[in-house]
Enzyme design. Structure first.
Site, short mmCIF file in Angstrom:
data_model
loop_
_atom_site.label_atom_id
_atom_site.label_comp_id
_atom_site.label_asym_id
_atom_site.label_seq_id
_atom_site.Cartn_x
_atom_site.Cartn_y
_atom_site.Cartn_z
N LYS A 160 0.97 -1.86 0.25
CA LYS A 160 0.05 0.01 0.28
C LYS A 160 0.81 1.32 -0.12
O LYS A 160 0.46 2.20 -0.39
CB LYS A 160 -0.68 0.03 1.31
CG LYS A 160 -1.72 -0.97 1.00
CD LYS A 160 -3.16 -0.75 2.60
CE LYS A 160 -3.97 -2.56 2.14
NZ LYS A 160 -4.35 -2.55 3.71
N GLN A 204 -4.46 -0.79 9.66
CA GLN A 204 -4.24 -2.24 8.97
C GLN A 204 -5.04 -3.49 10.46
O GLN A 204 -4.31 -3.49 11.11
CB GLN A 204 -2.79 -3.37 8.88
CG GLN A 204 -2.79 -4.46 7.91
CD GLN A 204 -3.77 -4.59 6.52
OE1 GLN A 204 -2.99 -3.22 5.96
NE2 GLN A 204 -4.24 -5.19 6.07
N ASP A 242 -10.87 3.58 4.60
CA ASP A 242 -10.96 1.78 4.22
C ASP A 242 -12.88 1.68 4.21
O ASP A 242 -13.38 0.45 4.29
CB ASP A 242 -10.32 0.73 5.89
CG ASP A 242 -9.05 0.11 5.48
OD1 ASP A 242 -9.20 0.42 4.18
OD2 ASP A 242 -8.55 -0.11 6.17
#
Ligand code: NAD
Length: 292
Positions: free
Chosen positions: A54, A98, A121
């Site tokens: 990412k 994460q 997200d």
């Protein structure tokens, strides 16, 4: 009939190009590049790889990445403090924590603490609520990538029967809202669905997101359907999807492979969401692509 294989790598590359152009323009308007903060807690090797990819993808398109790697023994309070700090940091437009987090930390609490305006997200209750109501906001990356794949394959969901296998907050549920918003007639299946094959066969669009290797066989696919395989299952045969690709390709009209289908779209949409978050925060109208 043999299905058209939808090339997720190619579609993801075109999304990245679009984002690169957006980043250039946005950087000029903001006087700085858009920024994404990544938070990696603990030493899960898969998570470390995902976060590295990412960050590399950010750099490629000109998004500045701010990386935080507190040790795996960090307390929930300390992690919350970091989230608050990032919520307040002006140069940070998006925050990615994460998952999964170590067991001493309640990930729901951490996710809920994120500023919804920086929730790239799309996992905060606010983002989920806005999406469920069909209002603009940040949308989870994988479902957003799936909509982009459908569009690239020339499939308009409007009026079509769409069947989703899986009801997670990460994939199935947000996808339900997106497909409904695109005027499909949507059915969501899950582990308690009676006669899964019968329900799947209704789908002109069939999306498999169950995490069960080769769950969807040819007999579950309506001839000519567009089949999107979200599954990423590590087996003795390597990485396999939730769809039995070799069988399905003979029945479907179009199908995504694993790897090379949905996977590459997830990171591309994270970049796109970071640009959208920066625009939303700074009230800059989109010129191409927009929060959906
Ligand atoms: P999850 O485990 O949170 O949810 C799975 C869902 O599938 C559940 O709602 C469950 O009820 C349903 N399900 C499981 N087995 C079933 C069965 N036999 N019949 C009917 N329904 C069943 O998983 P998730 O986070 O939604 O991920 C699903 C899959 O997609 C996993 O393989 C995951 O690795 C993959 N994934 C891939 C990407 C990507 O970028 N390619 C992103 C997210 C998830």
């Amino acid at each position: 009939m043999v299905a058209t294989v939808i090339d997720g790598k190619a579609v993801a590359a075109s999304v990245r190009e679009r984002v690169r152009a957006d980043v250039e323009q946005l950087s000029a308007e903001l006087g700085r590049p858009p920024g994404l903060a990544t938070v990696l807690v603990g030493d899960d090797p898969a998570s470390a790889i995902y976060v590295r990819r990412k960050r590399e993808a950010c750099e490629e398109v000109g998004i500045r990445s701010f990386h935080h790697e507190p040790g795996g023994s960090i307390s929930q309070e300390e992690l919350l403090e970091l989230v608050v700090e990032l919520n307040e940091a002006d140069e940070v437009d998006g925050i990615l924590v994460q998952l999964p987090l170590p067991e001493q930390i309640d990930s729901d609490v951490i996710v809920a603490a994120l500023d919804p305006g920086k929730d790239v997200d799309g996992l905060t209750p606010t983002s989920a609520g806005l999406l469920a109501r069909g209002e603009p906001g940040l949308v989870p990356c994988t479902p957003r990538g799936i909509m982009e794949l459908l569009s690239s394959a020339g499939i308009d969901p409007a009026g079509r029967e769409a069947v989703i296998v899986g009801r997670s907050n990460l994939v199935g549920r947000p996808l339900f809202s997106l497909l409904l918003g695109a005027n499909a007639t949507v059915t969501v299946c899950h582990s308690r669905t009676r006669d899964l094959p019968e329900v799947c066969r209704r789908g002109e669009i069939l999306i498999a997101a169950a995490g069960s290797p080769r769950l969807v066989g040819a007999e579950m696919i309506r001839p000519g359907a567009t089949v999107i395989d979200v599954g990423t299952n590590r087996t003795d045969d390597g990485l396999v999807g939730d769809v039995d690709f070799d069988a399905a390709v003979e029945v479907a009209g179009a199908i995504t492979p694993v790897p090379g289908g949905v996977g590459p779209m997830t990171i591309a949409m994270l970049l796109s969401n970071t640009v959208d978050a920066a625009r939303l925060r700074h009230k800059i109208a989109a010129t191409s692509g927009r929060p959906t």
